[in-house]
Enzyme design. Structure first.
Site, PDB file in Angstrom:
ATOM      1  N   GLU A 266      -7.586  -0.593 -11.594  1.00 21.07           N
ATOM      2  CA  GLU A 266      -8.484  -0.970 -10.492  1.00 21.07           C
ATOM      3  C   GLU A 266      -9.444  -2.094 -10.860  1.00 21.07           C
ATOM      4  OE1 GLU A 266      -7.794   2.135 -11.368  1.00 21.07           O
ATOM      5  OE2 GLU A 266      -7.522   3.393  -9.596  1.00 21.07           O
TER       6      GLU A 266
ATOM      7  N   GLY B 183      -4.248   5.062  -7.932  1.00 21.81           N
ATOM      8  CA  GLY B 183      -4.152   6.335  -7.207  1.00 21.81           C
ATOM      9  C   GLY B 183      -2.911   7.129  -7.575  1.00 21.81           C
TER      10      GLY B 183
ATOM     11  N   ALA C 188      -3.191   2.937  -4.701  1.00 28.17           N
ATOM     12  CA  ALA C 188      -3.624   2.881  -3.308  1.00 28.17           C
ATOM     13  C   ALA C 188      -3.059   1.606  -2.690  1.00 28.17           C
ATOM     14  CB  ALA C 188      -5.140   2.875  -3.247  1.00 28.17           C
TER      15      ALA C 188
ATOM     16  N   GLU D 214      -3.851   8.900 -10.715  1.00 30.45           N
ATOM     17  CA  GLU D 214      -4.828   9.931 -10.330  1.00 30.45           C
ATOM     18  C   GLU D 214      -4.144  11.100  -9.625  1.00 30.45           C
ATOM     19  OE1 GLU D 214      -7.138   6.822  -8.398  1.00 30.45           O
ATOM     20  OE2 GLU D 214      -8.896   7.453  -9.542  1.00 30.45           O
TER      21      GLU D 214
HETATM   22  N1  COA Z   1      -0.369  -1.632  -2.581  1.00 29.81           N
HETATM   23  C1  COA Z   1       0.361  -2.275  -1.662  1.00 29.81           C
HETATM   24  N2  COA Z   1       1.555  -2.830  -1.937  1.00 29.81           N
HETATM   25  C2  COA Z   1       2.016  -2.723  -3.192  1.00 29.81           C
HETATM   26  C3  COA Z   1       1.312  -2.066  -4.199  1.00 29.81           C
HETATM   27  C4  COA Z   1       0.066  -1.499  -3.848  1.00 29.81           C
HETATM   28  N3  COA Z   1      -0.673  -0.805  -4.736  1.00 29.81           N
HETATM   29  N4  COA Z   1       2.018  -2.131  -5.359  1.00 29.81           N
HETATM   30  C5  COA Z   1       3.136  -2.801  -5.061  1.00 29.81           C
HETATM   31  N5  COA Z   1       3.152  -3.167  -3.769  1.00 29.81           N
HETATM   32  C6  COA Z   1       4.175  -3.924  -3.037  1.00 29.81           C
HETATM   33  C7  COA Z   1       4.179  -5.391  -3.406  1.00 29.81           C
HETATM   34  O1  COA Z   1       3.183  -6.087  -2.684  1.00 29.81           O
HETATM   35  C8  COA Z   1       5.570  -5.770  -3.023  1.00 29.81           C
HETATM   36  O2  COA Z   1       5.633  -5.883  -1.622  1.00 29.81           O
HETATM   37  P1  COA Z   1       6.371  -7.153  -0.938  1.00 29.81           P
HETATM   38  O3  COA Z   1       7.801  -7.047  -1.383  1.00 29.81           O
HETATM   39  O4  COA Z   1       6.186  -6.910   0.536  1.00 29.81           O
HETATM   40  O5  COA Z   1       5.692  -8.374  -1.459  1.00 29.81           O
HETATM   41  C9  COA Z   1       6.384  -4.542  -3.391  1.00 29.81           C
HETATM   42  O6  COA Z   1       5.454  -3.454  -3.433  1.00 29.81           O
HETATM   43  C10 COA Z   1       7.056  -4.642  -4.749  1.00 29.81           C
HETATM   44  O7  COA Z   1       6.045  -4.923  -5.712  1.00 29.81           O
HETATM   45  P2  COA Z   1       6.136  -6.149  -6.757  1.00 29.81           P
HETATM   46  O8  COA Z   1       4.749  -6.505  -7.164  1.00 29.81           O
HETATM   47  O9  COA Z   1       6.972  -7.239  -6.178  1.00 29.81           O
HETATM   48  O10 COA Z   1       6.940  -5.459  -7.950  1.00 29.81           O
HETATM   49  P3  COA Z   1       6.879  -5.875  -9.488  1.00 29.81           P
HETATM   50  O11 COA Z   1       7.983  -5.119 -10.152  1.00 29.81           O
HETATM   51  O12 COA Z   1       6.855  -7.351  -9.644  1.00 29.81           O
HETATM   52  O13 COA Z   1       5.467  -5.318 -10.028  1.00 29.81           O
HETATM   53  C11 COA Z   1       3.706  -3.671 -10.260  1.00 29.81           C
HETATM   54  C12 COA Z   1       5.221  -3.946 -10.048  1.00 29.81           C
HETATM   55  C13 COA Z   1       3.473  -2.184 -10.081  1.00 29.81           C
HETATM   56  C14 COA Z   1       3.301  -4.095 -11.683  1.00 29.81           C
HETATM   57  C15 COA Z   1       2.895  -4.491  -9.222  1.00 29.81           C
HETATM   58  O14 COA Z   1       3.443  -4.222  -7.921  1.00 29.81           O
HETATM   59  C16 COA Z   1       1.437  -4.135  -9.183  1.00 29.81           C
HETATM   60  O15 COA Z   1       0.690  -4.566 -10.044  1.00 29.81           O
HETATM   61  N6  COA Z   1       1.022  -3.357  -8.150  1.00 29.81           N
HETATM   62  C17 COA Z   1      -0.358  -3.024  -7.965  1.00 29.81           C
HETATM   63  C18 COA Z   1      -0.792  -1.949  -8.943  1.00 29.81           C
HETATM   64  C19 COA Z   1      -2.262  -1.629  -8.755  1.00 29.81           C
HETATM   65  O16 COA Z   1      -3.126  -2.454  -8.981  1.00 29.81           O
HETATM   66  N7  COA Z   1      -2.534  -0.375  -8.344  1.00 29.81           N
HETATM   67  C20 COA Z   1      -3.889   0.076  -8.145  1.00 29.81           C
HETATM   68  C21 COA Z   1      -4.337  -0.178  -6.769  1.00 29.81           C
HETATM   69  S1  COA Z   1      -6.001   0.387  -6.549  1.00 29.81           S
END
Ligand code: COA
Length: 261
Positions: free
Chosen positions: A135, A112, A67, A115
């Site tokens: 989460e 999400g 999400a 899911e």
């Molecule tokens: N919501 C909003 N933005 C997100 C996102 C999310 N769930 N997941 C990634 N992004 C965005 C990042 O903020 C970043 O944006 P920016 O360039 O404007 O800063 C972009 O996507 C790239 O992500 P980044 O974190 O730089 O990539 P990474 O390769 O270093 O890490 C992940 C990848 C997936 C491990 C990391 O993005 C992450 O942990 N995301 C959240 C996952 C999560 O908790 N999901 C459940 C949400 S309820």
């Protein structure tokens, strides 16, 4: 092609291709994207020429990284409850579409995203895929069915472990425990889904629909209730033109030509 802002949507050869298209945010699900998914899958459900849908994420890094955390950070109690009900309804629509939806998990499928994949009929993963429900690391819990579909798919113990640690599961582990059906190189993902779709499309549409209904509803019933449902839907299949065509074609040693009637 279509006018969606956050999706690519097209249909070819009886397959609808839905691609979540926010690669700069790793295809994170904001509310606008959820609304577009609802609209796209409603259109797929209502289009008699579409038999199978393939759902994936744009780019080579993510299916869906969860999400949209920016939106999540602003929720109040009331808006979060509303948001969860709405999202769950979109995933229910996908799960009970009456047509198979194949998730092609081409990278991160977190929160999400995991899911959403679990609401699909089957899951294929590329070898770089990583799945999980992180989460709890954000102070929240799964809200798009993760606490319910995860244990049903992989068993309670493993689901608890992943839901409580928030660990990411590599594709090979997801395959070992049955969360994804197959792992293939990323450039083969859609092709493999199309091969499976072609086999499904050759079969009788109503038999496919009733089989999915029997499995989906039966999973929430006792065995004897599920068997009763199966017998009833088997009876309905036997009232279709497709049953006459399928059995006749076999006896005449030719391919069946199903009309979905
Ligand atoms: N919501 C909003 N933005 C997100 C996102 C999310 N769930 N997941 C990634 N992004 C965005 C990042 O903020 C970043 O944006 P920016 O360039 O404007 O800063 C972009 O996507 C790239 O992500 P980044 O974190 O730089 O990539 P990474 O390769 O270093 O890490 C992940 C990848 C997936 C491990 C990391 O993005 C992450 O942990 N995301 C959240 C996952 C999560 O908790 N999901 C459940 C949400 S309820």
């Amino acid at each position: 092609m279509s006018n969606y802002q956050n999706l690519k949507f097209e249909t070819r050869n009886k397959i609808a291709y839905v691609t979540i298209n926010r690669p700069d945010k790793l295809n994170a699900l904001n509310m606008a994207t959820m609304e577009e998914l609802r609209a796209a899958f409603t259109a797929i459900r209502d289009d008699k020429d579409v038999r199978v849908a393939i759902l994936t994420g744009e780019g080579q890094k993510a299916f869906v990284a969860g999400a949209d955390i920016g939106e999540l950070s602003k929720h109040t109690t009331v808006s979060a409850k509303e948001y969860t009900h709405k999202g769950q309804a979109v995933l229910d629509l996908i799960e009970n579409l009456g047509k198979p939806v194949i998730a092609c998990i081409n990278g991160f499928a977190l929160g999400g995203g995991c899911e959403l994949a679990m609401a699909c009929t089957m899951r294929l993963a590329s070898d770089n895929a990583k799945l999980g429900q992180p989460e709890v690391k954000l102070g929240i819990m799964a809200g798009y069915g993760g606490t319910q579909r995860f244990p049903r798919l992989i068993g309670k113990g493993l689901a608890m472990q992943y839901l409580l640690t928030g660990d990411q599961m590599p594709a090979a582990e997801a395959h070992r425990i049955g969360l994804v059906n197959e792992v293939v190189p990323q450039d083969q993902l859609i092709k493999r889904a199309e091969e499976i779709a072609a086999k499904i499309i050759a079969n009788a549409p109503l038999a496919i629909q009733y089989t999915m209904e029997a499995v989906n509803h039966g999973m929430n019933m006792t065995l004897s209730e599920g068997l009763y449902l199966e017998a009833t839907l088997f009876g309905v299949c036997c009232a279709t033109e497709d049953k006459n065509e399928g059995t006749k074609a076999f006896l005449e040693k030719r391919a069946a030509n199903f009309a979905g009637k």
